[in-house]
Design a protein around this motif. Structure first.
Motif, short mmCIF file in Angstrom:
data_model
loop_
_atom_site.label_atom_id
_atom_site.label_comp_id
_atom_site.label_asym_id
_atom_site.label_seq_id
_atom_site.Cartn_x
_atom_site.Cartn_y
_atom_site.Cartn_z
N GLN A 74 -2.84 -2.27 -9.66
CA GLN A 74 -2.37 -3.14 -8.59
C GLN A 74 -3.21 -4.41 -8.52
O GLN A 74 -4.44 -4.35 -8.47
CB GLN A 74 -2.52 -2.36 -7.28
N VAL A 75 -2.52 -5.55 -8.51
CA VAL A 75 -3.21 -6.84 -8.43
C VAL A 75 -2.74 -7.60 -7.19
O VAL A 75 -1.54 -7.73 -6.96
CB VAL A 75 -2.88 -7.71 -9.68
N ASP B 29 0.82 -1.22 0.00
CA ASP B 29 0.00 0.00 0.00
C ASP B 29 0.86 1.26 0.00
O ASP B 29 0.57 2.21 -0.74
CB ASP B 29 -0.92 -0.03 1.24
N ILE B 30 1.92 1.27 0.79
CA ILE B 30 2.75 2.49 0.80
C ILE B 30 3.51 2.63 -0.52
O ILE B 30 3.79 3.74 -0.97
CB ILE B 30 3.70 2.59 2.02
N LEU B 31 3.78 1.50 -1.14
CA LEU B 31 4.42 1.54 -2.46
C LEU B 31 3.46 2.18 -3.46
O LEU B 31 3.81 3.10 -4.21
CB LEU B 31 4.79 0.11 -2.88
N ARG B 32 2.22 1.71 -3.45
CA ARG B 32 1.20 2.27 -4.35
C ARG B 32 0.99 3.75 -4.07
O ARG B 32 0.97 4.58 -4.99
CB ARG B 32 -0.11 1.52 -4.16
N VAL C 150 0.09 9.54 1.77
CA VAL C 150 1.00 8.40 1.62
C VAL C 150 0.99 7.55 2.89
O VAL C 150 0.92 6.33 2.83
CB VAL C 150 2.44 8.88 1.31
N LEU C 151 1.03 8.21 4.03
CA LEU C 151 1.11 7.45 5.30
C LEU C 151 -0.20 6.71 5.58
O LEU C 151 -0.19 5.62 6.15
CB LEU C 151 1.45 8.39 6.46
N GLY C 152 -1.32 7.32 5.19
CA GLY C 152 -2.61 6.64 5.35
C GLY C 152 -2.99 6.41 6.80
O GLY C 152 -3.55 5.37 7.15
N THR D 292 -7.94 -0.37 -1.80
CA THR D 292 -8.37 -1.63 -2.41
C THR D 292 -7.63 -1.85 -3.73
O THR D 292 -7.64 -0.97 -4.59
CB THR D 292 -9.89 -1.59 -2.67
N PRO D 293 -6.99 -3.00 -3.89
CA PRO D 293 -6.32 -3.27 -5.17
C PRO D 293 -7.32 -3.23 -6.33
O PRO D 293 -8.52 -3.45 -6.12
CB PRO D 293 -5.77 -4.69 -4.99
N HIS D 294 -6.83 -2.98 -7.51
CA HIS D 294 -7.74 -2.91 -8.66
C HIS D 294 -8.28 -4.27 -9.04
O HIS D 294 -9.36 -4.40 -9.58
CB HIS D 294 -7.02 -2.26 -9.85
N GLU D 295 -7.50 -5.30 -8.77
CA GLU D 295 -7.94 -6.66 -9.08
C GLU D 295 -7.60 -7.58 -7.92
O GLU D 295 -6.53 -7.47 -7.33
CB GLU D 295 -7.22 -7.22 -10.33
#
Ligand code: AMP
Ligand code: ZN
Length: 472
Positions: free
Chosen positions: A76-77, A61-64, A407-409, A135-138
């Motif tokens: 993102q999958v 998640d932090i990468l995304r 970014v930190l969320g 939430t990932p796209h897939e």
């Protein structure tokens, strides 16, 4: 808001990431300008995820979020392994899903397997939400993509890279000389390791299963009914959703020696192209300095943390205070300490007035930290420094911190501690009832009360100074 957007739309800065493949820090270059494709090995949904597993997705998640902050468009999958992952990373032992069916007294059927998997998949997505993970796209489920597995295995057979034995179809590693390139794994170490059981039909002890025969449970395939190997599933799903090659593949460090080297071998041998350009791995969460593992039992989940009045966001904060490549040892005290810090931070932010602009110098330093292989702990330290900086206006502090929180969320702007005398009576009553239930170890009741409190827009956290109630 407008000013904030403008500031972030600055020239795209360089992002450096540690690539396990080259064993070095590299400047990220996407395959397609401005776009990043990422595949993250997902959970095996045979049980609740433990907080160690969840670290892998906080890292993803932090990468995304780092890419999105830098104005990349991300795809993102995260796959869901609902078949084929054996209790070892190798070719022997029971299938983890079968183990779950037995544990839960369910029949050994694909339908029952699907049902159990769906239950734990939903719990997993609940956990992601609690941790404020995008939430990932897939979210492909392995059992929905068996045709993709079969296609790659057929390709490998055509090329003479796979062979059939009495119990399955195997990958012939002698046909892929680069085997083990990720993490520089020597074949000798694999042969000596636990993954290689004696199987006289295998050409080399390190060959691995692409398909396992099972006459009673599984899917029909040209070479016999059964189920796919765990590794082939990731090769098939990543290819279907992202193509080959794609940009970044991630997982926990335990995936380097076997799972990821096997994915690479299958995909690259079948299609003569790299599988992914960057391979990134997150370090483990340990407990009492040992590995936290589902199979070892007695693991910590987000729910057990919440029973101890530790919020998932406090766990997220705690993870972000360490670098994703550093192992962390979990203790309740350590995460409680993080919770105290988070509440302090939320209090500080809620006391700052709205209406400022991003402070350029801090913005640059923030970006330099996160773009340097996801330096989140430096980013958090920067927030504390900013809060103390008397040369910066309070309104600007608020805007800058909320900008960083993309970014930190940590939900820094949306949760605020409520002064004791301002807590609504009914919320206080629910919090007290929950405390009683916890003391009596009535966990289900305590949990239901927690959910009730949250549904009314409040969160209760335990701190060194006692219970603290926050409002959303
Ligand atoms: P699994 O459900 O076992 O396939 O694992 C899901 C993810 O959790 C994988 O990326 C693993 O590498 C990761 N993982 C497993 N145990 C831990 C741990 N103790 N700490 C951090 N990550 C872990
Ligand atoms: Zn995988």
């Amino acid at each position: 808001m407008a000013v904030q957007e403008e500031e972030v739309a600055l020239e795209r800065m360089e992002i450096k990431l540690y690539n396990t493949l080259s064993r070095s820090l590299e400047t990220f270059t996407p395959l397609k300008d401005g776009v990043v494709s990422m595949y993250h090995c997902g959970p095996t949904v045979y049980d609740y995820a433990h907080i160690g597993n969840l670290r892998a997705y906080v890292f993803a998640d932090i990468l995304r979020r780092t890419f999105e902050y830098n104005k990349f468009s991300v795809k993102q999958v995260v796959n869901i392994t609902d078949v084929g992952h054996l209790v070892t990373d190798g070719d022997d032992g029971e299938d983890k899903m079968t183990k779950a069916l037995k544990r839960e007294g369910k029949p050994l059927s694909l339908e029952a397997m699907r049902e159990v998997a769906t239950f734990y998949f939903e719990r997993f997505t609940d956990d992601l939400k609690s941790l404020n993970i995008e939430t990932p796209h897939e979210f492909p489920r392995a059992s929905d993509h068996i045709a993709g597995d079969i296609e790659i295995i057929e390709k490998l057979q055509e090329k003479g890279i796979a062979y059939t034995t009495s119990d399955g179809v195997y990958f012939d590693i002698s046909k892929f000389p680069a085997y083990g390139k990720l993490g520089n794994i020597s074949l000798e170490s694999l042969k000596d390791g636990s993954r290689v059981a004696v199987n006289p039909e295998k050409k080399s002890p390190a060959d691995f299963a692409l398909w396992k025969f099972d006459a009673t449970l599984g899917w029909d395939a040209p070479w016999g009914k059964g189920f796919p190997g765990w590794h082939i599933e990731c090769s098939a799903m990543s290819r279907e959703f992202l193509g080959q090659p794609f940009d970044i593949h991630t997982g926990g460090i335990d995936h380097i020696p076997v799972h990821h080297n096997n994915e690479i071998a299958q995909s690259e041998a079948a299609y003569d192209a790299p599988l992914a350009h960057y391979w990134m791995h997150g370090a483990f969460v340990t407990m009492n300095d040992g590995k936290m593992a589902k199979s070892a039992g007695g693991f910590v989940t987000l729910k057990t943390l919440e029973d101890d009045m530790v919020s998932p966001l406090a766990y997220r904060y705690w993870l972000l205070t360490a670098h994703y490549r550093s192992p962390v040892n979990f203790t309740l005290e350590a995460v409680r300490g993080a919770q105290n810090a988070l509440i302090k931070l939320m209090t500080a932010v809620s006391n700052l007035p709205e209406g400022g602009t991003l402070v350029a110098g801090y913005g640059e330093r923030f970006r330099a930290s996160i773009n340097n292989d996801l330096g989140m702990s430096q980013a958090i330290a920067l927030i504390w420094e900013l809060l103390k900086d008397t040369a910066v206006a309070d309104t600007d502090k608020r805007t800058t911190i909320l900008n960083f929180d993309r970014v930190l969320g940590l939900k820094l702007g949306s949760l605020a501690p409520v002064e004791e005398e301002k807590v609504p009576e009914e919320i206080q009553a629910l919090a007290d009832a929950r405390e009683e239930a916890r003391k009596a170890k009535e966990w289900e009741k305590a949990d239901a009360l927690r959910i009730e409190i949250e549904n009314r827009g409040y969160v209760v956290m335990d701190t060194a100074g006692g219970i603290k109630i926050l409002s959303k």
